[in-house]
Design a protein around this motif. Sequence first.
Motif, PDB file in Angstrom:
ATOM      1  N   UNK A   1       0.821  -1.212   0.000  1.00  0.00           N
ATOM      2  CA  UNK A   1       0.000   0.000   0.000  1.00  0.00           C
ATOM      3  C   UNK A   1       0.857   1.266   0.000  1.00  0.00           C
ATOM      4  N   UNK A   2       2.025   1.195   0.641  1.00  0.00           N
ATOM      5  CA  UNK A   2       2.928   2.348   0.624  1.00  0.00           C
ATOM      6  C   UNK A   2       3.631   2.475  -0.731  1.00  0.00           C
ATOM      7  N   UNK A   3       3.882   1.328  -1.367  1.00  0.00           N
ATOM      8  CA  UNK A   3       4.566   1.337  -2.660  1.00  0.00           C
ATOM      9  C   UNK A   3       3.632   1.745  -3.797  1.00  0.00           C
ATOM     10  N   UNK A   4       2.324   1.490  -3.625  1.00  0.00           N
ATOM     11  CA  UNK A   4       1.335   1.805  -4.665  1.00  0.00           C
ATOM     12  C   UNK A   4       0.288   2.756  -4.076  1.00  0.00           C
ATOM     13  N   UNK A   5       0.616   4.039  -3.979  1.00  0.00           N
ATOM     14  CA  UNK A   5      -0.252   4.988  -3.254  1.00  0.00           C
ATOM     15  C   UNK A   5      -1.641   5.167  -3.864  1.00  0.00           C
ATOM     16  N   UNK A   6      -1.826   4.855  -5.147  1.00  0.00           N
ATOM     17  CA  UNK A   6      -3.165   5.033  -5.723  1.00  0.00           C
ATOM     18  C   UNK A   6      -4.077   3.837  -5.460  1.00  0.00           C
ATOM     19  N   UNK A   7      -3.549   2.825  -4.796  1.00  0.00           N
ATOM     20  CA  UNK A   7      -4.360   1.646  -4.455  1.00  0.00           C
ATOM     21  C   UNK A   7      -5.172   1.944  -3.193  1.00  0.00           C
ATOM     22  N   UNK A   8      -6.490   1.915  -3.315  1.00  0.00           N
ATOM     23  CA  UNK A   8      -7.380   2.242  -2.197  1.00  0.00           C
ATOM     24  C   UNK A   8      -8.398   1.120  -1.987  1.00  0.00           C
ATOM     25  N   UNK A   9      -7.966  -0.011  -1.436  1.00  0.00           N
ATOM     26  CA  UNK A   9      -8.890  -1.135  -1.279  1.00  0.00           C
ATOM     27  C   UNK A   9      -9.894  -0.900  -0.157  1.00  0.00           C
ATOM     28  N   UNK A  10     -11.106  -1.420  -0.294  1.00  0.00           N
ATOM     29  CA  UNK A  10     -12.072  -1.312   0.812  1.00  0.00           C
ATOM     30  C   UNK A  10     -11.701  -2.274   1.933  1.00  0.00           C
ATOM     31  N   UNK A  11     -12.178  -1.994   3.115  1.00  0.00           N
ATOM     32  CA  UNK A  11     -11.914  -2.848   4.275  1.00  0.00           C
ATOM     33  C   UNK A  11     -12.367  -4.281   4.018  1.00  0.00           C
ATOM     34  N   UNK A  12     -13.487  -4.444   3.330  1.00  0.00           N
ATOM     35  CA  UNK A  12     -14.024  -5.791   3.076  1.00  0.00           C
ATOM     36  C   UNK A  12     -13.010  -6.667   2.350  1.00  0.00           C
ATOM     37  N   UNK A  13     -12.254  -6.089   1.415  1.00  0.00           N
ATOM     38  CA  UNK A  13     -11.281  -6.861   0.642  1.00  0.00           C
ATOM     39  C   UNK A  13     -10.163  -7.380   1.536  1.00  0.00           C
ATOM     40  N   UNK A  14      -9.730  -6.560   2.477  1.00  0.00           N
ATOM     41  CA  UNK A  14      -8.661  -6.979   3.390  1.00  0.00           C
ATOM     42  C   UNK A  14      -9.137  -8.103   4.301  1.00  0.00           C
TER      43      UNK A  14
END
Length: 697
Positions: free
Chosen positions: A427-440
């Motif tokens: 997530x730090x390496x790909x700052x435009x990645x904004x996954x929803x909590x459900x995916x995690x």
Amino acid sequence: MRRFLLLYATQQGQAKAIAEEICEQAVVHGFSADLHCISESDKYDLKTETAPLVVVVSTTGTGDPPDTARKFVKEIQNQTLPVDFFAHLRYGLLGLGDSEYTYFCNGGKIIDKRLQELGARHFYDTGHADDCVGLELVVEPWIAGLWPALRKHFRSSRGQEEISGALPVASPASSRTDLVKSELLHIESQVELLRFDDSGRKDSEVLKQNAVNSNQSNVVIEDFESSLTRSVPPLSQASLNIPGLPPEYLQVHLQESLGQESQVSVTSADPVFQVPISKAVQLTTNDAIKTTLLVELDISNTDFSYQPGDAFSVICPNSDSEVQSLLQRLQLEDKREHCVLLKIKADTKKKGATLPQHIPAGCSLQFIFTWCLEIRAIPKKAFLRALVDYTSDSAEKRRLQELCSKQGAADYSRFVRDACACLLDLLLAFPSCQPPLSLLLEHLPKLQPRPYSCASSSLFHPGKLHFVFNIVEFLSTATTEVLRKGVCTGWLALLVASVLQPNIHASHEDSGKALAPKISISPRTTNSFHLPDDPSIPIIMVGPGTGIAPFIGFLQHREKLQEQHPDGNFGAMWLFFGCRHKDRDYLFRKELRHFLKHGILTHLKVSFSRDAPVGEEEAPAKYVQDNIQLHGQQVARILLQENGHIYVCGDAKNMAKDVHDALVQIISKEVGVEKLEAMKTLATLKEEKRYLQDIWS
């Protein structure tokens, strides 16, 4: 739709995840999979099953089937079953293992071998996936080859002539009659990897990606080096085969907490005991390469019981700072105390979707990320594929596609798996990645309790339990170099800092003044790493570093037994111990001298790998396996003539293999037999529970 039965036997969720992937792909290929855990024997019946069977089996311990498969294995091992009991059954099996351990993929091999003995036949060759080099190297081509194998099976069952052996990818691993040659399994694993890699099959449903995105020009980037976030030709210009998108299935609602959060505990299949730490001691000097701690737990007010050789689990949390960083990056920091409510999506395409069992109902977001999820887990390719769709920057999206693609397998291994990259790194390496909590919550696995060997005897320390550990430190190189501590050992080190004593000889009286912190522990399934029932049997103990832990318990136990039975017949006790430096990390030095002086320990052989020889003396044995070789005659006599037992505890990757090789050489030399015959002798000792291992990677 053509139906097959799909069973999985899992310990930590890997086999289940792979089985679910097979189940999801099945629909695309025109099949219907009945998916069940192998323990759910009320939901399937192999005796009457007419459909083909697919089994995914992991391996646990030192070659055992997972706990979920124990009942199944016991039932099929019934020697009264006729040899044609499963003659009607056609199956394919995928075994998961780690070639750092001697019995590679043995959980699957036990089931595979027994099904064959009971008349079942393969419709598809067995696969053995190696976690040491990456499960996906075998898993992905094995799943890809499953569909043509199933199609062939259904064609033949419609009246065509039965053809045994379905897939010409590899010569059938399962046709080998001798599955006991465990020492050759690593070679077999590598051969299988090469076979699958050469197969060239492209039967899986894949999403083709163009090599160059429309907004990227043909910029020359040969001068750059590849990294987690950047690729170079040919990968950067390749068309990609990427996996199908895993169906989402969780619906998450964050509800503001009304007042005090109710008491929530971590889910556990085993009983959990909360016990105070009564003592903590640093066993190494401050200039030692590794810091080793001994921790004493007060179990006097519980019914927790153990015997020397047992192990137990410590329930540990993730690092506060890492949880904080992750919540910040997800923009959820202000909702950390919110209650997480989970439901299955009404329109999910995931077959048999269920709520994650490791996330308790009604707990806070902070609790889930701290106690329930393995946030340090190396993200699987399916997770990377899911992250692609929540990444807005085209270059970042392309790179994530590469990392989960067939063509990017080498980059995935180098920059994700081998670099110990975790979700936060990505997530730090790909700052435009904004996954929803459900995916995690769908993709992050359960935070596993950490196992430790008991380093004491309850006869010697009534009401106490000792364990020993190194504070694990490793370099994560995913983005910038970060020195990280082990999840559990780092936490324990912080926890005991207030009561830590500088050496083992500190007085007991001082330890009660500080407020004793508490930890939660649970017993582990009983193993066979125990002293022989007959105390007259000689034993050999091999335990370098913290591998000495269970043997301190053995020696304490034996001392008390000899006190109770002064005229008893007690066998010899040999200990091969090793460390780096005599004056820095010689663990339990004073205790071992005591046991030696009082005749409890009859032979103590110590090697120091980093100490130079003094003066003119001959170079001493550097490692435990060298010392074992030096005393090969006595070792062979104890094991082959005196019915002795040998115990090995410690590192699986190097030490356990080197000790095993030394034993093979000793038996070969002392008995005068070929290496293969010596390996068979050791395999027999293992079957007789006279060659026992408690090893870890």
